[in-house]
Design an enzyme around this catalytic site. Structure first.
Site, short mmCIF file in Angstrom:
data_model
loop_
_atom_site.label_atom_id
_atom_site.label_comp_id
_atom_site.label_asym_id
_atom_site.label_seq_id
_atom_site.Cartn_x
_atom_site.Cartn_y
_atom_site.Cartn_z
N SER A 6 0.83 -1.20 0.00
CA SER A 6 0.00 0.00 0.00
C SER A 6 0.87 1.25 0.00
O SER A 6 1.62 1.49 0.95
CB SER A 6 -0.90 0.01 1.24
OG SER A 6 -1.46 1.31 1.38
N HIS A 31 -1.29 -1.37 -4.14
CA HIS A 31 -2.55 -1.01 -3.47
C HIS A 31 -2.61 0.51 -3.29
O HIS A 31 -1.68 1.12 -2.76
CB HIS A 31 -2.60 -1.73 -2.12
CG HIS A 31 -3.91 -1.68 -1.43
ND1 HIS A 31 -4.97 -2.48 -1.78
CD2 HIS A 31 -4.34 -0.92 -0.38
CE1 HIS A 31 -5.99 -2.23 -0.97
NE2 HIS A 31 -5.64 -1.27 -0.12
N ASP A 33 -4.90 3.53 -1.76
CA ASP A 33 -5.96 3.79 -0.78
C ASP A 33 -6.54 5.20 -0.93
O ASP A 33 -5.88 6.17 -0.58
CB ASP A 33 -5.40 3.65 0.64
CG ASP A 33 -5.19 2.21 1.04
OD1 ASP A 33 -6.14 1.41 0.94
OD2 ASP A 33 -4.06 1.87 1.47
N MET A 35 -9.20 7.96 0.28
CA MET A 35 -10.03 8.29 1.45
C MET A 35 -10.61 9.69 1.29
O MET A 35 -9.90 10.60 0.87
CB MET A 35 -9.18 8.26 2.72
CG MET A 35 -8.47 6.95 2.94
SD MET A 35 -7.48 7.02 4.43
CE MET A 35 -6.68 5.42 4.37
N HIS A 64 -8.46 0.87 -3.80
CA HIS A 64 -9.39 0.65 -2.67
C HIS A 64 -10.06 1.98 -2.33
O HIS A 64 -9.43 2.88 -1.78
CB HIS A 64 -8.55 0.11 -1.49
CG HIS A 64 -9.32 -0.10 -0.22
ND1 HIS A 64 -8.68 -0.28 1.00
CD2 HIS A 64 -10.65 -0.17 0.04
CE1 HIS A 64 -9.60 -0.45 1.94
NE2 HIS A 64 -10.80 -0.38 1.39
N MET A 66 -12.23 4.15 -0.19
CA MET A 66 -12.88 4.35 1.11
C MET A 66 -13.61 5.68 1.02
O MET A 66 -13.22 6.67 1.66
CB MET A 66 -11.82 4.32 2.22
CG MET A 66 -11.33 2.92 2.52
SD MET A 66 -9.76 2.91 3.39
CE MET A 66 -8.64 3.02 2.00
N MET A 135 -11.30 -6.06 5.67
CA MET A 135 -10.50 -5.14 6.48
C MET A 135 -10.15 -5.83 7.79
O MET A 135 -11.04 -6.27 8.53
CB MET A 135 -11.27 -3.85 6.77
CG MET A 135 -11.52 -2.94 5.56
SD MET A 135 -10.05 -2.53 4.61
CE MET A 135 -8.98 -1.79 5.85
N ASP A 173 -6.51 -6.67 4.36
CA ASP A 173 -5.93 -5.32 4.40
C ASP A 173 -5.87 -4.80 5.84
O ASP A 173 -6.90 -4.58 6.47
CB ASP A 173 -6.81 -4.40 3.54
CG ASP A 173 -6.21 -3.02 3.34
OD1 ASP A 173 -5.11 -2.76 3.85
OD2 ASP A 173 -6.87 -2.21 2.66
C1 DX5 Z 1 -6.24 1.34 5.82
C2 DX5 Z 1 -5.83 1.04 4.40
C3 DX5 Z 1 -4.71 0.08 4.30
C4 DX5 Z 1 -3.43 0.55 4.94
C5 DX5 Z 1 -2.78 -0.67 5.52
O1 DX5 Z 1 -7.38 2.11 5.83
O2 DX5 Z 1 -6.92 0.49 3.68
O3 DX5 Z 1 -4.49 -0.33 2.97
O4 DX5 Z 1 -2.55 1.17 4.06
O5 DX5 Z 1 -1.70 -0.25 6.28
P1 DX5 Z 1 -0.90 -1.23 7.22
O6 DX5 Z 1 -0.36 -2.34 6.36
O7 DX5 Z 1 0.16 -0.32 7.76
O8 DX5 Z 1 -1.84 -1.72 8.27
ZN ZN Z 2 -6.52 -0.46 1.62
#
Ligand code: DX5
Ligand code: ZN
Length: 214
Positions: A6, A31, A33, A35, A64, A66, A135, A173
């Site tokens: 990620s 990956h 992310d 948000m 991904h 969110m 998750m 994840d």
């Molecule tokens: C969290 C994200 C993850 C995050 C995971 O909301 O969806 O993808 O980057 O991070 P680690 O591997 O540090 O838990």
């Molecule tokens: Zn993620």
């Protein structure tokens, strides 16, 4: 297992360098992310950053979302380079339609579940989706502790996938490291996301290799 580092934990001032590192590594996916500060209490990055990552990335872009009501951005993410687009069950009022739209747009469709959401909510769509992203932390931040209940959810999900003859891959994840990764592999997980464990390590490329070697 496929490893999907990620880039939420990458060095944003040197993002190009970090993506080149991933290109040379054993990671198959990257990956990404997204948000929105509404669905999760944090804001990360979005389309313009993905467009630039897409120019250099040689790996599958695993996006991904969110964000609330992700239908609004499906085509835009496809155009920006997403190959797998994962939305949250909790953010979609008409999940079946959202999955159809992701496929119509030419991408693989993923559905993510928050830690509090039981896998049973996927029963009516499990045959239609390519990836289930469980998750294993509450979404919003990297570097959190793995929630142990996830292993049971993986087992339940695997049973559902087998019973329905679905081809969905299981991706986990949050909080993945060598210890949790080994247990996930034993449960039959297909893909692990790893952010802080990879990017906070001294040699990220070797850390990816060590996850691959599990
Ligand atoms: C969290 C994200 C993850 C995050 C995971 O909301 O969806 O993808 O980057 O991070 P680690 O591997 O540090 O838990
Ligand atoms: Zn993620």
């Amino acid at each position: 297992m496929i490893v999907s580092p990620s880039i939420l934990s990458a060095d944003f001032l040197n993002l190009g360098r970090d993506v080149e590192m991933l290109n040379e590594s054993q990671a198959e996916w990257i990956h990404f992310d997204v948000m929105d500060g509404m669905f999760v209490p944090n804001i990360s990055f979005g389309l313009p950053v993905l467009q630039h990552v897409n120019k250099v990335a040689k790996k599958v872009l695993d996006v991904h979302l969110m964000i609330e009501d992700p239908d609004r951005y499906i085509d835009a993410f496809q155009q920006a380079g997403a190959e797998i687009l994962t939305v949250h069950h909790e953010a979609c009022r008409h999940l079946h339609r959202t999955i159809q739209r992701i496929h119509q747009s030419g991408m693989k469709a993923g559905v993510s579940l928050n830690p509090h959401t039981p896998v049973s909510v996927l029963e009516e769509v499990i045959e239609d989706i390519d990836v289930v992203l469980l998750m294993s932390v509450n979404p919003g931040f990297g570097g959190q502790k793995f929630i142990e209940r996830t292993y049971d959810k993986v087992k339940q999900l695997k049973e559902m996938i087998t019973a329905r003859g679905s081809k969905a891959m299981i991706e986990i994840d949050g909080g993945v490291n060598l210890e949790t990764g080994a247990k996930l592999k034993a449960c039959g997980v297909d893909v692990v996301v790893a952010g802080s464990f990879v990017f906070n390590s001294e040699n990220p490329s070797e850390t990816i290799a060590s996850l691959k070697a599990l």
